[in-house]
Design a protein around this motif. Sequence first.
Motif, PDB file in Angstrom:
ATOM      1  N   PHE A  42       0.840  -1.201   0.000  1.00 23.18           N
ATOM      2  CA  PHE A  42       0.000   0.000   0.000  1.00 23.18           C
ATOM      3  C   PHE A  42       0.875   1.251   0.000  1.00 23.18           C
ATOM      4  CE2 PHE A  42      -2.522  -3.199   2.357  1.00 23.18           C
ATOM      5  CZ  PHE A  42      -3.622  -3.276   1.515  1.00 23.18           C
ATOM      6  N   THR A  43       0.343   2.309  -0.584  1.00 18.91           N
ATOM      7  CA  THR A  43       0.983   3.617  -0.561  1.00 18.91           C
ATOM      8  C   THR A  43       0.131   4.574   0.254  1.00 18.91           C
ATOM      9  OG1 THR A  43       2.056   3.324  -2.705  1.00 18.91           O
ATOM     10  CG2 THR A  43       1.725   5.586  -1.966  1.00 18.91           C
ATOM     11  N   VAL A  44       0.789   5.343   1.092  1.00 20.98           N
ATOM     12  CA  VAL A  44       0.150   6.371   1.925  1.00 20.98           C
ATOM     13  C   VAL A  44       0.706   7.728   1.506  1.00 20.98           C
ATOM     14  CG1 VAL A  44       0.088   7.326   4.259  1.00 20.98           C
ATOM     15  CG2 VAL A  44      -0.305   4.885   3.903  1.00 20.98           C
ATOM     16  N   ARG A  45      -0.152   8.734   1.461  1.00 16.26           N
ATOM     17  CA  ARG A  45       0.292  10.099   1.172  1.00 16.26           C
ATOM     18  C   ARG A  45      -0.206  11.033   2.269  1.00 16.26           C
ATOM     19  NH1 ARG A  45      -1.468   8.548  -3.920  1.00 16.26           N
ATOM     20  NH2 ARG A  45      -3.371   9.807  -3.709  1.00 16.26           N
ATOM     21  N   LEU A  46       0.713  11.805   2.801  1.00 19.21           N
ATOM     22  CA  LEU A  46       0.390  12.857   3.761  1.00 19.21           C
ATOM     23  C   LEU A  46       0.651  14.172   3.037  1.00 19.21           C
ATOM     24  CD1 LEU A  46       2.233  11.395   6.897  1.00 19.21           C
ATOM     25  CD2 LEU A  46      -0.124  10.959   6.140  1.00 19.21           C
ATOM     26  N   GLU A  47      -0.399  14.857   2.674  1.00 18.53           N
ATOM     27  CA  GLU A  47      -0.225  16.000   1.783  1.00 18.53           C
ATOM     28  C   GLU A  47      -1.075  17.182   2.211  1.00 18.53           C
ATOM     29  OE1 GLU A  47      -1.134  14.327  -1.982  1.00 18.53           O
ATOM     30  OE2 GLU A  47      -3.067  13.538  -1.341  1.00 18.53           O
ATOM     31  N   ALA A  48      -0.632  18.346   1.770  1.00 14.82           N
ATOM     32  CA  ALA A  48      -1.377  19.571   2.050  1.00 14.82           C
ATOM     33  C   ALA A  48      -2.575  19.659   1.119  1.00 14.82           C
ATOM     34  CB  ALA A  48      -0.465  20.777   1.871  1.00 14.82           C
ATOM     35  N   GLY A  49      -3.733  20.038   1.676  1.00 13.72           N
ATOM     36  CA  GLY A  49      -4.920  20.183   0.855  1.00 13.72           C
ATOM     37  C   GLY A  49      -4.793  21.326  -0.143  1.00 13.72           C
ATOM     38  N   ARG A  50      -4.052  22.368   0.227  1.00 13.81           N
ATOM     39  CA  ARG A  50      -3.758  23.502  -0.643  1.00 13.81           C
ATOM     40  C   ARG A  50      -2.262  23.789  -0.532  1.00 13.81           C
ATOM     41  NH1 ARG A  50      -8.105  22.316  -1.912  1.00 13.81           N
ATOM     42  NH2 ARG A  50     -10.000  23.597  -2.178  1.00 13.81           N
ATOM     43  N   PRO A  51      -1.630  24.312  -1.584  1.00 16.57           N
ATOM     44  CA  PRO A  51      -0.167  24.526  -1.523  1.00 16.57           C
ATOM     45  C   PRO A  51       0.285  25.334  -0.322  1.00 16.57           C
ATOM     46  CG  PRO A  51      -0.958  24.792  -3.778  1.00 16.57           C
ATOM     47  CD  PRO A  51      -2.185  24.631  -2.916  1.00 16.57           C
ATOM     48  N   TRP A  52      -0.478  26.389   0.024  1.00 12.35           N
ATOM     49  CA  TRP A  52      -0.047  27.228   1.142  1.00 12.35           C
ATOM     50  C   TRP A  52      -0.181  26.539   2.497  1.00 12.35           C
ATOM     51  CZ3 TRP A  52      -4.239  28.354  -2.049  1.00 12.35           C
ATOM     52  CH2 TRP A  52      -5.500  28.202  -1.485  1.00 12.35           C
ATOM     53  N   ARG A  53      -0.941  25.449   2.533  1.00  8.32           N
ATOM     54  CA  ARG A  53      -1.102  24.732   3.795  1.00  8.32           C
ATOM     55  C   ARG A  53       0.172  23.995   4.210  1.00  8.32           C
ATOM     56  NH1 ARG A  53      -4.788  26.643   7.207  1.00  8.32           N
ATOM     57  NH2 ARG A  53      -6.946  26.463   6.449  1.00  8.32           N
ATOM     58  N   ARG A  54       1.162  23.981   3.364  1.00  8.98           N
ATOM     59  CA  ARG A  54       2.461  23.427   3.782  1.00  8.98           C
ATOM     60  C   ARG A  54       3.140  24.342   4.790  1.00  8.98           C
ATOM     61  NH1 ARG A  54       6.444  22.692  -0.521  1.00  8.98           N
ATOM     62  NH2 ARG A  54       7.594  21.701   1.181  1.00  8.98           N
ATOM     63  N   TRP A  55       2.832  25.644   4.756  1.00  8.56           N
ATOM     64  CA  TRP A  55       3.528  26.606   5.615  1.00  8.56           C
ATOM     65  C   TRP A  55       2.581  27.397   6.517  1.00  8.56           C
ATOM     66  CZ3 TRP A  55       4.372  26.431   0.238  1.00  8.56           C
ATOM     67  CH2 TRP A  55       5.554  25.806  -0.151  1.00  8.56           C
ATOM     68  N   ILE A  56       1.409  27.749   6.009  1.00  7.61           N
ATOM     69  CA  ILE A  56       0.470  28.575   6.773  1.00  7.61           C
ATOM     70  C   ILE A  56      -0.558  27.660   7.425  1.00  7.61           C
ATOM     71  CG2 ILE A  56      -1.219  30.434   6.653  1.00  7.61           C
ATOM     72  CD1 ILE A  56       0.227  31.422   4.140  1.00  7.61           C
ATOM     73  N   ARG A  57      -0.554  27.632   8.761  1.00 10.27           N
ATOM     74  CA  ARG A  57      -1.415  26.719   9.523  1.00 10.27           C
ATOM     75  C   ARG A  57      -1.401  25.332   8.866  1.00 10.27           C
ATOM     76  NH1 ARG A  57      -7.166  29.267  10.194  1.00 10.27           N
ATOM     77  NH2 ARG A  57      -7.416  27.365  11.436  1.00 10.27           N
ATOM     78  N   PRO A  58      -0.219  24.721   8.795  1.00 11.79           N
ATOM     79  CA  PRO A  58      -0.094  23.450   8.050  1.00 11.79           C
ATOM     80  C   PRO A  58      -1.017  22.365   8.583  1.00 11.79           C
ATOM     81  CG  PRO A  58       1.843  23.839   9.439  1.00 11.79           C
ATOM     82  CD  PRO A  58       1.042  25.107   9.440  1.00 11.79           C
ATOM     83  N   SER A  59      -1.701  21.715   7.671  1.00 13.78           N
ATOM     84  CA  SER A  59      -2.605  20.627   8.031  1.00 13.78           C
ATOM     85  C   SER A  59      -2.440  19.502   7.028  1.00 13.78           C
ATOM     86  CB  SER A  59      -4.054  21.106   8.079  1.00 13.78           C
ATOM     87  OG  SER A  59      -4.464  21.612   6.823  1.00 13.78           O
ATOM     88  N   ILE A  60      -2.626  18.281   7.517  1.00 16.40           N
ATOM     89  CA  ILE A  60      -2.351  17.081   6.735  1.00 16.40           C
ATOM     90  C   ILE A  60      -3.649  16.447   6.261  1.00 16.40           C
ATOM     91  CG2 ILE A  60      -1.378  14.755   6.819  1.00 16.40           C
ATOM     92  CD1 ILE A  60       0.600  15.743   8.891  1.00 16.40           C
TER      93      ILE A  60
END
Length: 284
Positions: A42-60
């Motif tokens: 299986f492959t799992v991805r933990l990713e930002a819903g929007r590009p800016w969510r990597r830095w601004i209030r980051p959420s997975i």
Amino acid sequence: MRHSFTVRIGPIGFRIGSDWRAPVEQLRELYRFYPSPNLPDFTVRLEAGRPWRRWIRPSICIGGDHMLPEAAPLPLAQGLLAAEMAMNLQLALGGRRFLLLHASCVERDGRAVLMTGESGAGKSTLAVLLAARGWRFMGDEFALIDPDTGLVHAFPRLVSLKNEGIAAAHAARPDAQLGPLLTGTPKGTIRHMVPDGLAVGAMDEPARPALLLFPRFGAAADVRAVRPSEAFVRLTQASTNYVALGEAGFGALTRLVRDVPARAIDYPDGAAAVAQVEAAWRTL
């Protein structure tokens, strides 16, 4: 993805990719004694819903081979929890090699005790307490039943301890390595514990189910026999893929409840639960 990690837990291999370094580094540290799979299942991805969510209030946002579109994102501080939830989700939705039971499991002398119940029943903590007394920890999230042989295969991922169970498990295994303390999660406070060396070193050794237990925490100590018909219904509710397996799932579950005695145990604390499990074991 920018950061990745692979791990094999029992017969199941995962590749975890992440937009952030921190969750992958935590996984790499806590799973450092586990092997890597030849080919991940299986492959799992933990990713930002929007590009800016990597830095601004980051959420997975949790992604992978299988997804739940309605799953709410988690804050980056709970990245380890997101990764563990995502691995469990992939197996729950995509696993077809085994009958999956939401249960903790311990083993002694080649025979296994399966413990299943509602969230908060204390399955994870009880498995740790038994492991501290010499039982082999086989898992606290899924028991993997081979439909052909009836054997249970280990899935000794990190133990997910919740709320009061954290202190109880740590008192039983004060030398255990623990992950970060995660507060404010959907299930309260969570902390992950690394299984002991026996659990990891023997994770490729299956066991024969010998006892089914349905524990319930917070009541006066009591035990009663559970009829096969009742056990069957309870286990269909505890399985994530019973329906998907069709005839194979029905056959595996029927053999399990026919051949393995079942007990419901109520317990007020960990010491009482351990005593009840070991007393039931001696009657086999």
